[in-house]
Design a protein around this motif. Structure first.
Motif, PDB file in Angstrom:
ATOM      1  N   ASP A  35      12.965  -2.147  -7.322  1.00 23.14           N
ATOM      2  CA  ASP A  35      12.934  -1.025  -6.252  1.00 23.14           C
ATOM      3  C   ASP A  35      11.408  -0.525  -6.350  1.00 23.14           C
ATOM      4  OD1 ASP A  35      15.561  -0.631  -6.437  1.00 23.14           O
ATOM      5  OD2 ASP A  35      15.635   0.353  -8.281  1.00 23.14           O
ATOM      6  N   LEU A  36      10.544  -1.006  -7.210  1.00 28.51           N
ATOM      7  CA  LEU A  36       8.954  -0.450  -7.263  1.00 28.51           C
ATOM      8  C   LEU A  36       8.197  -0.983  -5.907  1.00 28.51           C
ATOM      9  CD1 LEU A  36       8.853  -0.585 -11.017  1.00 28.51           C
ATOM     10  CD2 LEU A  36       8.835   1.462  -9.433  1.00 28.51           C
ATOM     11  N   PRO A  37       8.411  -2.162  -5.679  1.00 32.76           N
ATOM     12  CA  PRO A  37       7.390  -2.660  -4.472  1.00 32.76           C
ATOM     13  C   PRO A  37       7.254  -1.762  -3.309  1.00 32.76           C
ATOM     14  CG  PRO A  37       8.241  -4.561  -5.513  1.00 32.76           C
ATOM     15  CD  PRO A  37       9.246  -3.385  -6.064  1.00 32.76           C
ATOM     16  N   PRO A  38       8.371  -1.341  -2.641  1.00 30.37           N
ATOM     17  CA  PRO A  38       8.261  -0.463  -1.618  1.00 30.37           C
ATOM     18  C   PRO A  38       7.766   0.924  -2.033  1.00 30.37           C
ATOM     19  CG  PRO A  38      10.665  -0.531  -2.197  1.00 30.37           C
ATOM     20  CD  PRO A  38       9.693  -1.690  -2.848  1.00 30.37           C
ATOM     21  N   ILE A  39       7.954   1.451  -3.285  1.00 34.31           N
ATOM     22  CA  ILE A  39       7.579   2.721  -3.731  1.00 34.31           C
ATOM     23  C   ILE A  39       5.774   2.563  -3.723  1.00 34.31           C
ATOM     24  CG2 ILE A  39       7.411   4.250  -5.782  1.00 34.31           C
ATOM     25  CD1 ILE A  39      10.525   3.694  -6.270  1.00 34.31           C
ATOM     26  N   ASN A  40       5.588   1.391  -4.347  1.00 28.84           N
ATOM     27  CA  ASN A  40       4.053   1.240  -4.688  1.00 28.84           C
ATOM     28  C   ASN A  40       3.392   0.996  -3.153  1.00 28.84           C
ATOM     29  OD1 ASN A  40       4.307   0.935  -7.210  1.00 28.84           O
ATOM     30  ND2 ASN A  40       4.485  -1.516  -7.213  1.00 28.84           N
ATOM     31  N   ALA A  41       3.970   0.372  -2.070  1.00 27.40           N
ATOM     32  CA  ALA A  41       3.401   0.123  -0.835  1.00 27.40           C
ATOM     33  C   ALA A  41       3.480   1.963  -0.296  1.00 27.40           C
ATOM     34  CB  ALA A  41       4.212  -0.661   0.013  1.00 27.40           C
ATOM     35  N   SER A  42       4.386   2.627  -0.493  1.00 25.55           N
ATOM     36  CA  SER A  42       4.367   4.012  -0.056  1.00 25.55           C
ATOM     37  C   SER A  42       3.261   4.795  -0.539  1.00 25.55           C
ATOM     38  CB  SER A  42       5.829   4.534  -0.123  1.00 25.55           C
ATOM     39  OG  SER A  42       6.726   4.092   0.528  1.00 25.55           O
ATOM     40  N   LEU A  43       3.300   4.821  -1.938  1.00 23.19           N
ATOM     41  CA  LEU A  43       2.131   5.341  -2.557  1.00 23.19           C
ATOM     42  C   LEU A  43       0.615   4.815  -1.979  1.00 23.19           C
ATOM     43  CD1 LEU A  43       3.567   5.462  -6.180  1.00 23.19           C
ATOM     44  CD2 LEU A  43       3.319   7.606  -4.859  1.00 23.19           C
ATOM     45  N   ASN A  44       0.510   3.452  -1.841  1.00 16.44           N
ATOM     46  CA  ASN A  44      -0.765   2.994  -1.308  1.00 16.44           C
ATOM     47  C   ASN A  44      -0.870   3.697   0.279  1.00 16.44           C
ATOM     48  OD1 ASN A  44      -2.393   1.563  -2.672  1.00 16.44           O
ATOM     49  ND2 ASN A  44      -1.174  -0.205  -2.749  1.00 16.44           N
ATOM     50  N   ALA A  45       0.217   3.687   1.102  1.00 16.02           N
ATOM     51  CA  ALA A  45      -0.100   4.298   2.451  1.00 16.02           C
ATOM     52  C   ALA A  45      -0.462   5.912   2.329  1.00 16.02           C
ATOM     53  CB  ALA A  45       1.320   4.003   3.049  1.00 16.02           C
ATOM     54  N   LEU A  46       0.290   6.547   1.430  1.00 16.39           N
ATOM     55  CA  LEU A  46      -0.047   7.895   1.283  1.00 16.39           C
ATOM     56  C   LEU A  46      -1.387   8.076   0.927  1.00 16.39           C
ATOM     57  CD1 LEU A  46       3.104   9.530  -0.471  1.00 16.39           C
ATOM     58  CD2 LEU A  46       2.179  10.031   1.701  1.00 16.39           C
ATOM     59  N   SER A  47      -1.999   7.232  -0.191  1.00  8.17           N
ATOM     60  CA  SER A  47      -3.406   7.153  -0.398  1.00  8.17           C
ATOM     61  C   SER A  47      -4.284   7.035   0.688  1.00  8.17           C
ATOM     62  CB  SER A  47      -3.742   6.354  -1.709  1.00  8.17           C
ATOM     63  OG  SER A  47      -2.993   6.577  -2.756  1.00  8.17           O
ATOM     64  N   THR A  48      -3.902   6.218   1.568  1.00  8.43           N
ATOM     65  CA  THR A  48      -4.738   5.949   2.847  1.00  8.43           C
ATOM     66  C   THR A  48      -4.754   7.214   3.438  1.00  8.43           C
ATOM     67  OG1 THR A  48      -4.096   3.422   2.664  1.00  8.43           O
ATOM     68  CG2 THR A  48      -4.776   4.643   4.989  1.00  8.43           C
ATOM     69  N   VAL A  49      -3.966   7.887   3.555  1.00 11.07           N
ATOM     70  CA  VAL A  49      -3.720   8.960   4.721  1.00 11.07           C
ATOM     71  C   VAL A  49      -4.585  10.232   3.881  1.00 11.07           C
ATOM     72  CG1 VAL A  49      -2.403  10.888   5.445  1.00 11.07           C
ATOM     73  CG2 VAL A  49      -1.210   8.516   5.507  1.00 11.07           C
ATOM     74  N   PHE A  50      -4.488  10.451   2.667  1.00 14.09           N
ATOM     75  CA  PHE A  50      -5.152  11.320   1.923  1.00 14.09           C
ATOM     76  C   PHE A  50      -6.671  11.038   2.074  1.00 14.09           C
ATOM     77  CE2 PHE A  50      -0.890  12.341  -0.343  1.00 14.09           C
ATOM     78  CZ  PHE A  50      -0.760  13.436   0.295  1.00 14.09           C
ATOM     79  N   ILE A  51      -7.189   9.622   2.006  1.00 13.90           N
ATOM     80  CA  ILE A  51      -8.678   9.452   2.031  1.00 13.90           C
ATOM     81  C   ILE A  51      -9.111   9.429   3.292  1.00 13.90           C
ATOM     82  CG2 ILE A  51     -10.174   7.509   1.653  1.00 13.90           C
ATOM     83  CD1 ILE A  51      -8.090   6.207  -0.723  1.00 13.90           C
ATOM     84  N   LEU A  52      -8.240   9.100   4.183  1.00 19.08           N
ATOM     85  CA  LEU A  52      -8.892   9.485   5.607  1.00 19.08           C
ATOM     86  C   LEU A  52      -9.108  10.790   5.889  1.00 19.08           C
ATOM     87  CD1 LEU A  52      -6.998   6.633   7.619  1.00 19.08           C
ATOM     88  CD2 LEU A  52      -9.556   6.391   7.291  1.00 19.08           C
ATOM     89  N   ALA A  53      -7.855  11.659   5.457  1.00 20.07           N
ATOM     90  CA  ALA A  53      -8.057  13.261   5.847  1.00 20.07           C
ATOM     91  C   ALA A  53      -9.098  13.551   5.065  1.00 20.07           C
ATOM     92  CB  ALA A  53      -6.848  13.913   5.422  1.00 20.07           C
ATOM     93  N   GLY A  54      -9.468  13.345   3.660  1.00 16.86           N
ATOM     94  CA  GLY A  54     -10.453  13.912   3.070  1.00 16.86           C
ATOM     95  C   GLY A  54     -11.946  13.402   3.709  1.00 16.86           C
ATOM     96  N   ILE A  55     -12.183  12.346   4.209  1.00 16.48           N
ATOM     97  CA  ILE A  55     -13.425  12.062   4.953  1.00 16.48           C
ATOM     98  C   ILE A  55     -13.568  12.782   6.102  1.00 16.48           C
ATOM     99  CG2 ILE A  55     -12.790   9.693   6.155  1.00 16.48           C
ATOM    100  CD1 ILE A  55     -15.863  10.195   4.306  1.00 16.48           C
TER     101      ILE A  55
ATOM    102  N   THR B  94     -17.874   4.340  -2.606  1.00 16.80           N
ATOM    103  CA  THR B  94     -16.238   4.160  -2.977  1.00 16.80           C
ATOM    104  C   THR B  94     -15.527   4.437  -1.902  1.00 16.80           C
ATOM    105  OG1 THR B  94     -16.942   5.549  -5.033  1.00 16.80           O
ATOM    106  CG2 THR B  94     -14.762   5.813  -4.454  1.00 16.80           C
ATOM    107  N   PHE B  95     -15.727   5.239  -0.883  1.00 17.30           N
ATOM    108  CA  PHE B  95     -14.712   5.516   0.313  1.00 17.30           C
ATOM    109  C   PHE B  95     -14.333   4.321   0.872  1.00 17.30           C
ATOM    110  CE2 PHE B  95     -14.905   5.880   4.884  1.00 17.30           C
ATOM    111  CZ  PHE B  95     -13.658   6.185   5.302  1.00 17.30           C
ATOM    112  N   PRO B  96     -15.253   3.219   1.550  1.00 20.41           N
ATOM    113  CA  PRO B  96     -14.664   2.370   2.055  1.00 20.41           C
ATOM    114  C   PRO B  96     -13.988   1.291   1.354  1.00 20.41           C
ATOM    115  CG  PRO B  96     -16.966   2.172   2.011  1.00 20.41           C
ATOM    116  CD  PRO B  96     -16.720   3.409   1.356  1.00 20.41           C
ATOM    117  N   ILE B  97     -14.509   1.254   0.005  1.00 18.31           N
ATOM    118  CA  ILE B  97     -13.518   0.359  -1.196  1.00 18.31           C
ATOM    119  C   ILE B  97     -12.345   0.706  -1.166  1.00 18.31           C
ATOM    120  CG2 ILE B  97     -13.839  -0.869  -3.503  1.00 18.31           C
ATOM    121  CD1 ILE B  97     -16.845  -0.932  -2.865  1.00 18.31           C
TER     122      ILE B  97
END
Length: 147
Positions: free
Chosen positions: A5-25, A118-121
């Motif tokens: 059950d965890l891999p799709p949750i992990n991918a979703s959390l990574n995708a959300l992080s991507t959205v928040f990082i892009l929004a933040g910048i 930090t941002f691009p990495i």
């Protein structure tokens, strides 16, 4: 809950992080400081939740390796992505701390200097984390992968 059950949750959390990082910048480039702060805190929370789920996933699997078995160019591409993702993922955690601590201390010049690294990495690690999941479980799934 099972390990599978965890891999799709992990991918979703990574995708959300991507959205928040892009929004933040985007917010900080438009001088929207409060929105930037909220977005980056959300990125921290989702990345932390990802790390907890990722460690839990591997603990539940008791060291059973996950292998990419699809042949040809997809396998080469997968290992290129994974080979850059993993060391940069290890680098991300200290970079994030070295970036947020000056922000909390209101030492914004140091925060900006660190954020340029930090941002691009962090963004790359978040995006490639989703790509690793998609390649391993969606686009080129293997029947050898033990869930």
């Amino acid at each position: 809950m099972h390990a599978s059950d965890l891999p799709p949750i992990n991918a979703s959390l990574n995708a959300l992080s991507t959205v928040f990082i892009l929004a933040g910048i985007t917010f900080i480039k438009n001088d929207r400081k409060l929105a930037h702060i909220v977005s980056m805190i959300c990125a921290l929370v989702t990345s932390t939740a990802f790390l907890a789920c990722y460690v839990t996933y591997h603990a539940l699997r008791h060291g059973v390796p996950t292998t990419f078995t699809y042949p040809g160019w997809p396998k080469v591409l997968y290992y290129i992505i994974l080979g850059t993702h993993v060391p940069l993922a290890f680098l991300t955690l200290p970079l994030v701390f070295m970036t947020i601590i000056p922000a909390f201390q209101a030492v914004y010049d140091k925060h900006r200097r660190m954020a340029k690294w930090t941002f691009p990495i962090w963004l790359y690690v978040s995006v490639t984390g989703v790509l690793v999941y998609l390649m391993l479980y969606v686009w080129f799934p293997s029947t050898d992968i033990a869930h």
